[in-house]
Motif scaffolding. Structure first.
Motif, PDB file in Angstrom:
ATOM      1  N   CYS A 164       2.422   1.428  -3.385  1.00 44.11           N
ATOM      2  CA  CYS A 164       0.957   1.503  -3.320  1.00 44.11           C
ATOM      3  C   CYS A 164       0.494   2.306  -4.536  1.00 44.11           C
ATOM      4  CB  CYS A 164       0.531   2.220  -2.034  1.00 44.11           C
ATOM      5  SG  CYS A 164      -1.204   2.744  -2.054  1.00 44.11           S
ATOM      6  N   CYS A 224      -0.637   5.989  -2.850  1.00 37.26           N
ATOM      7  CA  CYS A 224       0.290   6.882  -2.131  1.00 37.26           C
ATOM      8  C   CYS A 224       1.769   6.552  -2.371  1.00 37.26           C
ATOM      9  CB  CYS A 224      -0.018   6.853  -0.631  1.00 37.26           C
ATOM     10  SG  CYS A 224       0.468   5.300   0.160  1.00 37.26           S
ATOM     11  N   CYS A 264      -3.532  -0.850   2.076  1.00 37.43           N
ATOM     12  CA  CYS A 264      -2.256  -0.155   2.254  1.00 37.43           C
ATOM     13  C   CYS A 264      -2.153   0.332   3.712  1.00 37.43           C
ATOM     14  CB  CYS A 264      -2.187   1.018   1.280  1.00 37.43           C
ATOM     15  SG  CYS A 264      -0.798   2.132   1.605  1.00 37.43           S
ATOM     16  N   CYS A 274      -2.352   4.465   3.478  1.00 35.68           N
ATOM     17  CA  CYS A 274      -3.530   5.221   3.052  1.00 35.68           C
ATOM     18  C   CYS A 274      -4.801   4.390   3.025  1.00 35.68           C
ATOM     19  CB  CYS A 274      -3.291   5.845   1.677  1.00 35.68           C
ATOM     20  SG  CYS A 274      -3.241   4.627   0.352  1.00 35.68           S
TER      21      CYS A 274
END
Ligand SMILES: [Zn+2]
Length: 231
Positions: A201, A204, A216, A219
């Motif tokens: 991602c 994160c 994601c 997050c």
């Protein structure tokens, strides 16, 4: 990445070819031929009979009717010839073609670099760069060039820019395949893209392999193939 040197004449050739390939173009021809044929069929008996009567009546000898008919036939042939050469649609087409020749291609000539990835196409002209998602791209081939367009923007890559015809075919086959998956719904497109890739991602760093949805799972950062593949 493929690099090419684009001349003004490349754009003119491509745009002429695209216009001539277009259904609208063929439609103009068909329309004109139909109208002309109807007119000529209707005019055939009228012209011959009309001229025959006109000349035959004015003369004292009856043979003049035949000569009048022959002159009528000539007149009809002349009209047929004239309607073939003074095609009004032909003028409209010439105007379109000359517009292509006069157009300003200055932002699109010179060196160009094109890169493709699963998310879209990156185009870098000397004066402007753009990235276009496959969903927005139209891919065509005309006058020996690949044409990538999005509205009035785009790029052409002549086949001569590739080191071999095989490379050119491989490039366009890949582009068309990515274009095809680019037409899927964003969620489906992303799921396919992540099904066999280990990608972190961007926020994160969570491994997105096999992730579903358009954000994601860790997050909730919004994700798309266009943004993930373009980096
Ligand atoms: Zn994340």
């Amino acid at each position: 990445m493929i690099q090419a040197q684009i001349q003004r004449s490349d754009w003119i050739e491509v745009n002429r070819a695209l216009i001539e390939q277009s259904p609208h173009w063929a439609q103009l021809d068909r329309q004109y031929r139909r109208q002309r044929n109807r007119f000529l069929i209707a005019a055939f008996p009228l012209t011959i009979a009309g001229v025959s009567l006109f000349i035959g009546r004015a003369a004292s000898t009856s043979g003049m009717y035949y000569e009048g008919a022959a002159i009528g036939l000539l007149l009809w042939a002349f009209i047929a010839l004239a309607t073939t050469t003074t095609n009004t649609h032909k003028l409209a087409k010439q105007n379109e073609l000359s517009r292509v020749e006069r157009a300003d291609y200055s932002s699109y000539v010179g060196g160009v670099t094109v890169g493709i990835d699963p998310g879209g196409i990156d185009i870098a002209h000397e004066s402007k760069s753009l990235r276009i998602a496959w969903r927005m791209v139209t891919i065509r081939e005309a006058a020996g060039s690949f044409v990538f367009s999005c509205g009035a923007d785009g790029a052409i890559i002549p086949r001569r820019a590739f080191s071999s015809p095989h490379d050119a075919d491989a490039f366009i086959t890949q582009a068309r395949a990515w274009w095809q998956t680019g037409q899927l719904a964003p969620e489906e497109h992303l799921a396919r893209y992540l099904s066999d890739r280990d990608l972190p991602c961007p926020k994160c760093r969570y491994n997105l392999r096999g992730a579903r949805g358009t954000a994601c799972p860790e997050c909730a950062t919004p994700l798309s193939v266009e943004s993930l593949a373009g980096t």
